[in-house]
Write a protein that holds these residues in place. Sequence first.
Motif, PDB file in Angstrom:
ATOM      1  N   ARG A  94     -18.521  -1.528   2.106  1.00 34.13           N
ATOM      2  CA  ARG A  94     -19.240  -1.303   0.859  1.00 34.13           C
ATOM      3  C   ARG A  94     -18.238  -1.364  -0.293  1.00 34.13           C
ATOM      4  O   ARG A  94     -17.185  -0.737  -0.243  1.00 34.13           O
ATOM      5  N   GLU A  95     -18.591  -2.123  -1.314  1.00 36.38           N
ATOM      6  CA  GLU A  95     -17.654  -2.324  -2.413  1.00 36.38           C
ATOM      7  C   GLU A  95     -18.413  -2.597  -3.701  1.00 36.38           C
ATOM      8  O   GLU A  95     -19.206  -3.545  -3.782  1.00 36.38           O
ATOM      9  N   ASN A  96     -18.199  -1.764  -4.714  1.00 37.33           N
ATOM     10  CA  ASN A  96     -18.827  -1.917  -6.030  1.00 37.33           C
ATOM     11  C   ASN A  96     -20.345  -2.053  -5.931  1.00 37.33           C
ATOM     12  O   ASN A  96     -20.955  -2.904  -6.584  1.00 37.33           O
ATOM     13  N   GLY A  97     -20.941  -1.232  -5.092  1.00 41.71           N
ATOM     14  CA  GLY A  97     -22.388  -1.245  -4.952  1.00 41.71           C
ATOM     15  C   GLY A  97     -22.926  -2.382  -4.110  1.00 41.71           C
ATOM     16  O   GLY A  97     -24.137  -2.506  -3.930  1.00 41.71           O
ATOM     17  N   GLY A  98     -22.042  -3.227  -3.584  1.00 44.86           N
ATOM     18  CA  GLY A  98     -22.472  -4.341  -2.750  1.00 44.86           C
ATOM     19  C   GLY A  98     -21.785  -4.317  -1.400  1.00 44.86           C
ATOM     20  O   GLY A  98     -21.230  -3.295  -0.975  1.00 44.86           O
TER      21      GLY A  98
END
Length: 374
Positions: A94-98
């Motif tokens: 999971r990264e920056n909401g994506g």
Amino acid sequence: MASILAAADLESLFGALTDRGYRIVAPTVRDGAIVYAEIDSPAALPQGWTDEQAPARYRLARRDDEALFGYAVGPHSWKAELLPPRVRLWQARRENGGLAVDDSVSDTGPTAFVGVRPCEVAAIAIQDRVFVGGTYQDADYAARRRDAFIVAVDCGDPSDLCFCTSVGGGPEAREGFDLALTELLEPEHRFLVRAGSPAGEEILAALPVHEATGADLEAASLVVSHATDEMQGRFDATDVHGLLLRNLESPRWDAVGERCLTCGNCTLVCPTCFCTHVVDATSLDGATAERDRVWDTCFSVQYAEMHGGNTRPSPKSRYRQWLTHKLATWQDQFDSLGCVGCGRCIAWCPVGIDIREEVGAIRAQEETNVHAHA
């Protein structure tokens, strides 16, 4: 053209490979066996050691000379370098909401395999056909294979279990290598060196060698012929494809099934077996997930499990699957045997099952049946 490299100058080969960015993996003694590991000097080679092998038995013993490659094969094969026991296929996080997904690629860099027996060169060629020789290529295998430099060593001391001459696996390296060595012990310790590729020629040009004489060539020929004579008549591969497929209900399968522990040792030490499965894992906080490819074996109960049941529930059926694939249907798939005659599966089987003996028993039973109905 063949050249002579003094044993004392073998360090120059290691230096030439290191200077060109290769990590060197070669045989060394560890935990009572000759294994393959990353080393940086010929001093780590198994000088003065040999192996004594029999069904379910492997022991090291001292030689009465200083041979560096005076053994047959140990429990390791080069498969572990080209098709590692565990490989990360991808990782998601999971990264920056994506969701970000990273594909894994081989990061071992260029690797020089030093001390590759001709049977193992043949095994690498077989796995090449499986993983990069078809319509689809395995990206990880292809990357590792592309960066591999192979230094083969002709076999002069086969174990009692070796039968490469019966299946085209050796004992002389004829193709598939960058450099090939033949170890000569008398009258002085030296190596006959042959180049098998442009990369091999470039390395050879950097070594302190001189041209081989007729006596050197004759000595190298005697090393190979001695190994060939040692293995004479150990295995009959005549029409082994038809033999096994004609005898799928032979009572011999019941007999071997009663002995087989289905431990999978034979497939793990085999240099050509390639069964794998994938393992998925997610972190406890749900932030990352990953998929790994790991070695598997057709001897496991789970391997033949599918919707509706298990297609090979018994030891008999699993051993029959392995042997008929290795020596028969492998030919249908890849136009070659799946066996190179290294004998590892015999030495490392806990109950000493010998594939030569099993094939011979099936052949003898078929001949008995033919004569009985004649």
